[in-house]
Design a protein around this motif. Sequence first.
Motif, PDB file in Angstrom:
ATOM      1  N   THR A 121       1.606  10.546  -5.249  1.00 41.27           N
ATOM      2  CA  THR A 121       1.444  10.315  -6.426  1.00 41.27           C
ATOM      3  C   THR A 121      -0.316  10.846  -7.112  1.00 41.27           C
ATOM      4  O   THR A 121      -1.107  10.812  -7.905  1.00 41.27           O
ATOM      5  N   MET A 122      -1.009  10.829  -5.824  1.00 38.48           N
ATOM      6  CA  MET A 122      -2.275  10.743  -5.723  1.00 38.48           C
ATOM      7  C   MET A 122      -2.432  12.323  -6.340  1.00 38.48           C
ATOM      8  O   MET A 122      -3.341  12.413  -7.180  1.00 38.48           O
ATOM      9  N   GLU A 123      -2.101  13.356  -5.581  1.00 41.84           N
ATOM     10  CA  GLU A 123      -1.823  14.614  -6.102  1.00 41.84           C
ATOM     11  C   GLU A 123      -0.808  15.161  -7.268  1.00 41.84           C
ATOM     12  O   GLU A 123      -0.430  15.892  -7.825  1.00 41.84           O
ATOM     13  N   ASP A 142       6.109  -3.225 -12.175  1.00 38.38           N
ATOM     14  CA  ASP A 142       5.586  -3.566 -10.658  1.00 38.38           C
ATOM     15  C   ASP A 142       4.665  -4.806  -9.792  1.00 38.38           C
ATOM     16  O   ASP A 142       3.998  -5.576  -9.894  1.00 38.38           O
ATOM     17  N   SER A 143       5.709  -5.191  -8.645  1.00 41.38           N
ATOM     18  CA  SER A 143       5.887  -6.012  -8.168  1.00 41.38           C
ATOM     19  C   SER A 143       4.401  -6.165  -6.436  1.00 41.38           C
ATOM     20  O   SER A 143       4.652  -4.545  -6.007  1.00 41.38           O
ATOM     21  N   PRO A 144       4.186  -6.505  -6.389  1.00 39.63           N
ATOM     22  CA  PRO A 144       3.589  -7.159  -5.014  1.00 39.63           C
ATOM     23  C   PRO A 144       4.164  -6.704  -3.809  1.00 39.63           C
ATOM     24  O   PRO A 144       5.621  -6.739  -3.322  1.00 39.63           O
ATOM     25  N   GLY A 145       3.444  -5.800  -2.445  1.00 39.03           N
ATOM     26  CA  GLY A 145       4.854  -5.602  -1.699  1.00 39.03           C
ATOM     27  C   GLY A 145       3.798  -5.951  -0.378  1.00 39.03           C
ATOM     28  O   GLY A 145       4.359  -5.838   0.202  1.00 39.03           O
ATOM     29  N   HIS A 146       2.815  -7.395  -0.538  1.00 39.69           N
ATOM     30  CA  HIS A 146       2.616  -7.742   0.761  1.00 39.69           C
ATOM     31  C   HIS A 146       3.810  -9.352   0.439  1.00 39.69           C
ATOM     32  O   HIS A 146       4.049 -10.103  -0.082  1.00 39.69           O
ATOM     33  N   LYS A 147       3.849  -9.283   1.912  1.00 41.80           N
ATOM     34  CA  LYS A 147       5.043 -10.003   2.219  1.00 41.80           C
ATOM     35  C   LYS A 147       4.484 -11.781   1.804  1.00 41.80           C
ATOM     36  O   LYS A 147       5.631 -12.387   1.149  1.00 41.80           O
ATOM     37  N   ASP A 205       0.822  -1.498   0.096  1.00 38.56           N
ATOM     38  CA  ASP A 205      -0.024   0.210   0.175  1.00 38.56           C
ATOM     39  C   ASP A 205       0.716   1.531   0.136  1.00 38.56           C
ATOM     40  O   ASP A 205       0.116   2.471  -0.151  1.00 38.56           O
ATOM     41  N   SER A 206       1.931   1.097  -0.823  1.00 37.36           N
ATOM     42  CA  SER A 206       2.601   2.465  -0.257  1.00 37.36           C
ATOM     43  C   SER A 206       2.789   2.782  -1.503  1.00 37.36           C
ATOM     44  O   SER A 206       2.792   4.786  -1.543  1.00 37.36           O
ATOM     45  N   GLY A 207       1.854   2.810  -2.576  1.00 38.07           N
ATOM     46  CA  GLY A 207       1.211   3.296  -4.052  1.00 38.07           C
ATOM     47  C   GLY A 207       2.063   2.851  -4.900  1.00 38.07           C
ATOM     48  O   GLY A 207       1.932   3.822  -5.783  1.00 38.07           O
ATOM     49  N   LYS A 208       2.772   2.322  -5.357  1.00 40.41           N
ATOM     50  CA  LYS A 208       3.166   1.616  -6.588  1.00 40.41           C
ATOM     51  C   LYS A 208       2.293   1.435  -7.404  1.00 40.41           C
ATOM     52  O   LYS A 208       2.915   1.899  -9.013  1.00 40.41           O
ATOM     53  N   SER A 209       1.831   0.429  -7.392  1.00 44.76           N
ATOM     54  CA  SER A 209       0.698   0.405  -7.929  1.00 44.76           C
ATOM     55  C   SER A 209       0.098   2.432  -9.169  1.00 44.76           C
ATOM     56  O   SER A 209      -0.556   1.956 -10.232  1.00 44.76           O
ATOM     57  N   THR A 210      -0.414   3.542  -7.928  1.00 47.02           N
ATOM     58  CA  THR A 210      -1.055   3.977  -8.415  1.00 47.02           C
ATOM     59  C   THR A 210       0.614   4.643  -9.011  1.00 47.02           C
ATOM     60  O   THR A 210      -0.201   5.486 -10.407  1.00 47.02           O
ATOM     61  N   TYR A 214      -5.984   3.921 -10.676  1.00 43.85           N
ATOM     62  CA  TYR A 214      -5.064   4.165 -10.795  1.00 43.85           C
ATOM     63  C   TYR A 214      -3.983   3.050 -10.464  1.00 43.85           C
ATOM     64  O   TYR A 214      -3.621   2.627 -11.796  1.00 43.85           O
ATOM     65  N   ALA A 215      -4.202   2.096  -9.582  1.00 42.06           N
ATOM     66  CA  ALA A 215      -3.242   1.091  -9.195  1.00 42.06           C
ATOM     67  C   ALA A 215      -4.587   0.029 -10.686  1.00 42.06           C
ATOM     68  O   ALA A 215      -3.972  -0.937 -10.239  1.00 42.06           O
ATOM     69  N   TRP A 216      -5.432   0.410 -10.303  1.00 45.77           N
ATOM     70  CA  TRP A 216      -6.505  -0.681 -11.581  1.00 45.77           C
ATOM     71  C   TRP A 216      -5.404  -0.710 -12.711  1.00 45.77           C
ATOM     72  O   TRP A 216      -6.173  -1.451 -14.184  1.00 45.77           O
ATOM     73  N   VAL A 219       9.627   8.506  -2.022  1.00 45.73           N
ATOM     74  CA  VAL A 219       8.883   9.048  -0.972  1.00 45.73           C
ATOM     75  C   VAL A 219       7.621   9.869  -1.219  1.00 45.73           C
ATOM     76  O   VAL A 219       7.041  11.033  -1.414  1.00 45.73           O
ATOM     77  N   ASN A 220       6.557   8.796  -1.355  1.00 45.16           N
ATOM     78  CA  ASN A 220       5.054   8.898  -1.855  1.00 45.16           C
ATOM     79  C   ASN A 220       4.502   9.691  -0.684  1.00 45.16           C
ATOM     80  O   ASN A 220       4.431   8.933   0.698  1.00 45.16           O
ATOM     81  N   LYS A 221       2.941  10.207  -1.057  1.00 46.33           N
ATOM     82  CA  LYS A 221       1.704   9.857   0.000  1.00 46.33           C
ATOM     83  C   LYS A 221       2.527  11.816   0.934  1.00 46.33           C
ATOM     84  O   LYS A 221       2.365  11.786   2.202  1.00 46.33           O
ATOM     85  N   LEU A 222       3.641  12.058   0.570  1.00 41.06           N
ATOM     86  CA  LEU A 222       3.738  13.502   1.246  1.00 41.06           C
ATOM     87  C   LEU A 222       2.679  14.134   1.599  1.00 41.06           C
ATOM     88  O   LEU A 222       2.562  15.618   2.103  1.00 41.06           O
ATOM     89  N   ASP A 223       1.555  14.131   0.349  1.00 42.00           N
ATOM     90  CA  ASP A 223       0.227  15.066   0.815  1.00 42.00           C
ATOM     91  C   ASP A 223      -0.043  15.030   2.137  1.00 42.00           C
ATOM     92  O   ASP A 223      -0.628  16.074   3.035  1.00 42.00           O
ATOM     93  N   SER A 224       0.244  13.419   2.810  1.00 46.83           N
ATOM     94  CA  SER A 224      -0.475  13.039   3.291  1.00 46.83           C
ATOM     95  C   SER A 224       0.230  13.388   5.006  1.00 46.83           C
ATOM     96  O   SER A 224      -0.475  13.645   6.156  1.00 46.83           O
ATOM     97  N   ARG A 230      -9.715  -6.791  -3.472  1.00 43.66           N
ATOM     98  CA  ARG A 230      -8.700  -6.934  -3.192  1.00 43.66           C
ATOM     99  C   ARG A 230      -7.949  -5.752  -1.989  1.00 43.66           C
ATOM    100  O   ARG A 230      -7.235  -5.172  -1.338  1.00 43.66           O
ATOM    101  N   GLY A 231      -7.928  -5.174  -3.110  1.00 38.96           N
ATOM    102  CA  GLY A 231      -7.329  -3.592  -3.177  1.00 38.96           C
ATOM    103  C   GLY A 231      -5.440  -4.210  -2.953  1.00 38.96           C
ATOM    104  O   GLY A 231      -4.769  -3.430  -3.051  1.00 38.96           O
ATOM    105  N   VAL A 232      -4.941  -5.447  -3.503  1.00 39.30           N
ATOM    106  CA  VAL A 232      -3.954  -5.885  -3.203  1.00 39.30           C
ATOM    107  C   VAL A 232      -2.876  -5.967  -4.663  1.00 39.30           C
ATOM    108  O   VAL A 232      -4.081  -7.163  -5.265  1.00 39.30           O
ATOM    109  N   THR A 233      -1.627  -5.408  -4.986  1.00 43.84           N
ATOM    110  CA  THR A 233      -1.227  -6.532  -6.233  1.00 43.84           C
ATOM    111  C   THR A 233      -0.814  -8.213  -6.000  1.00 43.84           C
ATOM    112  O   THR A 233       0.030  -8.225  -4.465  1.00 43.84           O
TER     113      THR A 233
END
Length: 671
Positions: free
Chosen positions: A430-432, A325-330, A251-256, A290-292, A389-394, A303-306
């Motif tokens: 990436t979102m903004e 684009d690789s999966p992030g889940h362990k 969920d770090s935002g790779k696919s987005t 965008y991830a889609w 370094v993503n999601k800096l908007d948050s 599931r919203g998971v790659t």
Amino acid sequence: MDIGDDFADWDFTGGEIEVLRSKAHEPLMKSRAWKCSVCTCYNDKKSTSCDICGVSQSSFIRYSSPTEIEVDSRLRKCELSKLARSLFSSKPQRLPKLDISYEDFQDFLRFGGPCRAYTAPRSKRSIHIVPFKFDTPSPDDVVSTGLKSAKTFLKVDTLHLTKSQSDAKEKEKKTTSLSENTSANSSTGIEEETKSLSENLQKLNLEKDHAPSKTKKPRPKPQYKPEKWMLTGQEPGSRSQLNLAIVGHVDSGKSTLCGRLLHLHGQISNNQMHKYEKEAKDKRKGSFAYAWAMDESSDERERGVTMTVSVKYFDSKNYHVVLLDSPGHKDFVPNLISGTAQADAAILVVDASIGAFEAGMVGMTGMGQTKEHAQIIRSFGLEHLIVAVNKLDSVEYSQERFDLIKLQLGSFLRSCGFKESGLKWVPLSTMENQNLVARPSDVRLSSWYNGGCLLDAIDFIPPPSRYISNPLILPICDIISSRTLGQLAVSGKLEAGAIRVGSKVIVMPPGTVATVRTIERNGANCNVARAGDNVCVGLQNIGDDQLTSGGTLCHVDFPVRIASILELKIFVLEMSTPILVGFQVEFHVHHAKASARVEKIISLIDQRTGEVLKKAPRMLSGKQSAIIIVHLDREVCVEEFATFRALGRVFLRSSGSTIAVGIVNRILERS
Ligand SMILES: Nc1nc2c(ncn2[C@@H]2O[C@H](COP(=O)(O)OP(=O)(O)OP(=O)(O)O)[C@@H](O)[C@H]2O)c(=O)[nH]1
């Protein structure tokens, strides 16, 4: 810390548990030791706790000759872990640790080879490696049964299973007889026992598996001379290919990020994007629009998971960029390993939100996914890493947050062997759409950041080297079929050499010669493909049961080696379980995976000098380097690292975690 002394306390040769349990040694031992009533081994009378299982002498002083049930119940009372009980191992905190700094990892990873390049065969192609069902055993198990091909292709069933199973049984028999022989050996005194055991094991290995009389002498290889058509360079005006692995915590935002880059480069039309947005909203997953673009399977979208590695491409100023684009889940690290095997460089996506970055660093075990992914990337020899370094908007585009992440992650990356010059830090959202393909427009970011955007950082990566003048090597990533390619085709990246339509190639294993019928690159037919190209190759004169992912297409006169007994040089990653002789691991090399058993721990070595620190240590723990022998349950295509790096990098995994990275030092058994 005095390494020598500490290790002396815990020094046993592999297999000593069997030896110590042997009744034949009891008289000798009784005279100078107390017997542990749990694991029944004898300890020096000065020891207050058992050297093997760590149980205190006083806890069991009143017992003698316990039954197995008693032992088990006492151990449970002792609060030893299940694993400790089964291994009679020491308590983790008592394990001696070598004072090897994480900088040592840098030297180990200096195997890092030159970068390689790659093109994707078609924009919608994905390396669908593991069909994932949450109610099935484990993705690690599933991955071995075959790689699922792209949505655009029909997957051909891998009919190799029966052969592999019978091979596995054969190997199992060999291993059993080997350990039986080993435990049958005995002599007087621990030192003599361990020495003779070690010698016997060596002898057995040599006699059983590597006896000169039984090993076919490899015929001298003819000198390879590439033909003229193989060497012809890039067509004028075409860009070099750059294969970029996109890795990072779940969920770090790779696919987005990938979806955004593709959209901004016109690879996804506005209409298509609108459609994704609508569909995502309907499924109440609006933020994943965008991830889609990357996560195409219904499971992934639901599931919203790659889960698999998606392959898409776009053209930058300098490169034909292939995004992996690789999966992030362990759970999907095996897919990440298979996909990253083809990368030239990587983008490590980090979630800057409060708590998320920390989770990526520490995780449940102290080794978060951000760290594990970074180590895997480095172990593939990749030297260039962009940290997005993503999601800096948050975090309101906080410079302090960015600096803190750079400080903490930077020191870890350097300890993995990344040089400062190979790292590029890019703050973004990436979102903004901030700082992706142009300078940031948000003043909260532009007020303190003057560096280039993500696209500049990609173009800044130096061009990868390729082995064009070597004999053909194309590790098979996937087995596919399509109307244009025919019933039998494979996909993968040419690691070396070249092929053209009509070429004869040898498929390893089983060593069958086939003819190249068609080649597709970037979704279009072509006549020739060279090292660095990612292609789909239609084959003829071969049966579907002779193709398997993890196999290799080779030059007919220069087949790669296949083997199941290997000497590895490994670096043990941070882990909770020590590696002992007999330890079962999951072995990964390029796209191949096999179950393996640690047959022998030959020596503990100094990371920097390669000097032997200790022969035949009893176990290996985190941050140690060692030479070990592994016995795989089936043969895989492999080369010694010194001969060909891409087929000589290995990963050992256990219980869903990568426990060691390394290289093939020697191939001990050759088919
Ligand atoms: N606030 C914010 N959210 C973002 C940003 N980028 C991505 N997200 C959100 O993070 C969530 C996960 O995004 P993904 O792109 O699926 O993440 P991922 O790393 O590909 O996920 P896995 O592949 O499953 O590991 C989605 O809800 C995105 O909308 C960003 O820059 N800012």
